[in-house]
Motif scaffolding. Structure first.
Motif, PDB file in Angstrom:
ATOM      1  N   LYS A  85       0.859  -1.185   0.000  1.00 19.74           N
ATOM      2  CA  LYS A  85       0.000   0.000   0.000  1.00 19.74           C
ATOM      3  C   LYS A  85       0.898   1.238   0.000  1.00 19.74           C
ATOM      4  N   PRO A  86       0.849   2.070  -1.041  1.00 19.32           N
ATOM      5  CA  PRO A  86       1.733   3.241  -1.134  1.00 19.32           C
ATOM      6  C   PRO A  86       1.522   4.222   0.018  1.00 19.32           C
ATOM      7  N   LEU A  87       2.604   4.925   0.363  1.00 21.22           N
ATOM      8  CA  LEU A  87       2.551   5.979   1.367  1.00 21.22           C
ATOM      9  C   LEU A  87       2.346   7.326   0.688  1.00 21.22           C
ATOM     10  N   THR A  88       1.722   8.245   1.388  1.00 16.80           N
ATOM     11  CA  THR A  88       1.613   9.615   0.912  1.00 16.80           C
ATOM     12  C   THR A  88       2.408  10.511   1.842  1.00 16.80           C
ATOM     13  N   LEU A  89       3.428  11.178   1.310  1.00 19.65           N
ATOM     14  CA  LEU A  89       4.299  12.021   2.119  1.00 19.65           C
ATOM     15  C   LEU A  89       4.553  13.319   1.372  1.00 19.65           C
ATOM     16  N   HIS A  90       4.214  14.442   2.025  1.00 14.20           N
ATOM     17  CA  HIS A  90       4.381  15.767   1.421  1.00 14.20           C
ATOM     18  C   HIS A  90       3.684  15.846   0.065  1.00 14.20           C
ATOM     19  N   GLY A  91       2.510  15.215  -0.011  1.00 12.58           N
ATOM     20  CA  GLY A  91       1.716  15.273  -1.228  1.00 12.58           C
ATOM     21  C   GLY A  91       2.162  14.334  -2.326  1.00 12.58           C
ATOM     22  N   LYS A  92       3.171  13.520  -2.061  1.00 16.07           N
ATOM     23  CA  LYS A  92       3.673  12.589  -3.070  1.00 16.07           C
ATOM     24  C   LYS A  92       3.419  11.151  -2.633  1.00 16.07           C
ATOM     25  N   GLN A  93       3.136  10.291  -3.621  1.00 18.73           N
ATOM     26  CA  GLN A  93       2.948   8.872  -3.320  1.00 18.73           C
ATOM     27  C   GLN A  93       4.295   8.164  -3.370  1.00 18.73           C
ATOM     28  N   ILE A  94       4.547   7.353  -2.347  1.00 19.01           N
ATOM     29  CA  ILE A  94       5.802   6.603  -2.248  1.00 19.01           C
ATOM     30  C   ILE A  94       5.470   5.116  -2.304  1.00 19.01           C
ATOM     31  N   ASN A  95       6.061   4.424  -3.273  1.00 20.80           N
ATOM     32  CA  ASN A  95       5.739   3.011  -3.498  1.00 20.80           C
ATOM     33  C   ASN A  95       6.727   2.046  -2.854  1.00 20.80           C
ATOM     34  N   GLU A  96       7.799   2.575  -2.261  1.00 19.30           N
ATOM     35  CA  GLU A  96       8.772   1.719  -1.601  1.00 19.30           C
ATOM     36  C   GLU A  96       9.273   2.396  -0.327  1.00 19.30           C
ATOM     37  N   ALA A  97       9.776   1.575   0.578  1.00 16.24           N
ATOM     38  CA  ALA A  97      10.279   2.089   1.852  1.00 16.24           C
ATOM     39  C   ALA A  97      11.516   1.297   2.255  1.00 16.24           C
ATOM     40  N   VAL A  98      12.291   1.880   3.155  1.00 15.38           N
ATOM     41  CA  VAL A  98      13.505   1.212   3.632  1.00 15.38           C
ATOM     42  C   VAL A  98      13.120   0.001   4.478  1.00 15.38           C
ATOM     43  N   SER A  99      13.657  -1.143   4.119  1.00 18.06           N
ATOM     44  CA  SER A  99      13.393  -2.371   4.877  1.00 18.06           C
ATOM     45  C   SER A  99      14.605  -2.829   5.682  1.00 18.06           C
ATOM     46  N   LYS A 100      15.790  -2.301   5.341  1.00 17.20           N
ATOM     47  CA  LYS A 100      16.983  -2.779   6.043  1.00 17.20           C
ATOM     48  C   LYS A 100      18.138  -1.807   5.839  1.00 17.20           C
ATOM     49  N   VAL A 101      18.933  -1.642   6.902  1.00 12.52           N
ATOM     50  CA  VAL A 101      20.209  -0.929   6.799  1.00 12.52           C
ATOM     51  C   VAL A 101      21.294  -1.869   7.314  1.00 12.52           C
ATOM     52  N   THR A 102      22.372  -2.013   6.530  1.00 15.53           N
ATOM     53  CA  THR A 102      23.463  -2.926   6.890  1.00 15.53           C
ATOM     54  C   THR A 102      24.768  -2.146   6.983  1.00 15.53           C
ATOM     55  N   TRP A 103      25.435  -2.273   8.128  1.00 11.07           N
ATOM     56  CA  TRP A 103      26.762  -1.691   8.310  1.00 11.07           C
ATOM     57  C   TRP A 103      27.795  -2.819   8.263  1.00 11.07           C
ATOM     58  N   THR A 104      28.817  -2.639   7.441  1.00 10.94           N
ATOM     59  CA  THR A 104      29.888  -3.631   7.311  1.00 10.94           C
ATOM     60  C   THR A 104      31.225  -2.970   7.614  1.00 10.94           C
ATOM     61  N   ALA A 105      32.035  -3.639   8.408  1.00  9.85           N
ATOM     62  CA  ALA A 105      33.338  -3.089   8.778  1.00  9.85           C
ATOM     63  C   ALA A 105      34.177  -2.836   7.536  1.00  9.85           C
TER      64      ALA A 105
END
Length: 249
Positions: free
Chosen positions: A92-112
């Motif tokens: 389900k798309p997000l609406t942010l600042h009047g714009k539709q967003i079809n994707e979102a951050v699902s993961k952040v990976t830090w590698t040494a």
């Protein structure tokens, strides 16, 4: 003499429990800088302690819930670490600042990448988050910690009831929405400032301050002093029991 042996045995057992329980609290956690208000923006630190005496942490993966998605998650650069942001399609798309967003951050990976978290050390990984959901009280950010001996610890267990699980997932508590949705609540100076910085980073692409948290001895020192105090108290009780036995004899 039997009583003194019992007292000493009890003291040893109690000290072992304290020492073992000390490591149980050293888990991956998420800590907001100021408030993390519903509907607003926030800057948080992912705090990663190294729990092993013979291995170093070389990778951290933090997962974000897609049932309450965040349109933007931006890592602050940390020297010696490479950050990778993974996005996923939304049902389900997000609406942010009047714009539709079809994707979102699902993961952040830090590698040494030239650095690592050694024994007795911790590292903080700053993130700018927004826009926070308004229909939940907390976000569960399941994490996976990898050591250089290939050991993997999964901080993914959600707490049920009052007892904390063995490997609890980091939880970001959300406060009530402020009037301006910028996170300004009970502590307007610190909270509003942190939230404003976070929002500026999302909307203007700013906020990449090179700040890193290195090894800290304060947590370890406090824990060691607490254990020493308990051991001294236990030894005193055992000595008192032994002295009482000798006087009565």
């Amino acid at each position: 003499m039997n009583l003194s042996r019992v007292a000493l045995a009890a003291g040893t057992a109690a000290a072992s429990v304290v020492l073992l329980s000390g490591t149980a609290f050293a888990h991956v956690s998420v800590q907001p800088q100021g408030e993390a208000a519903k509907g607003g923006y926030a800057t948080v630190n992912i705090k990663v302690p190294n729990e092993r005496d013979n291995a170093s942490t070389v990778k951290l993966e933090v997962n974000f819930p897609l049932d309450h998605p965040l349109a933007s998650v931006m890592p602050q650069p940390v020297p010696g670490w490479k950050a990778e942001v993974t996005k996923s399609k939304l049902d389900k798309p997000l609406t942010l600042h009047g714009k539709q967003i079809n994707e979102a951050v699902s993961k952040v990976t830090w590698t040494a990448d030239g650095s690592k978290i050694g024994p007795g050390q911790f590292q903080q990984f700053p993130l700018s988050l927004g826009q926070l959901p308004e229909d939940v009280d907390q976000l569960v950010l399941k994490a996976v910690q990898t050591y250089d001996n290939d050991e993997v610890v999964r901080w993914i267990e959600e707490q049920k009831g009052s007892e904390e699980p063995q490997n609890p997932a980091p939880v970001l508590k959300l406060s009530a929405a402020g009037a301006d949705h910028h996170g300004g609540g009970a502590t307007p100076t610190a909270s509003a400032s942190a939230a404003t910085d976070a929002k500026a980073g999302h909307e203007d692409g700013a906020g990449d301050h090179t700040e890193t948290a290195s090894a800290s001895s304060s947590d370890t020192t406090a824990r060691v002093l607490g254990v020493i105090g308990i051991l001294v108290g236990i030894a005193g009780v055992a000595f008192g029991v032994l002295a009482g036995r000798r006087r009565s004899a």
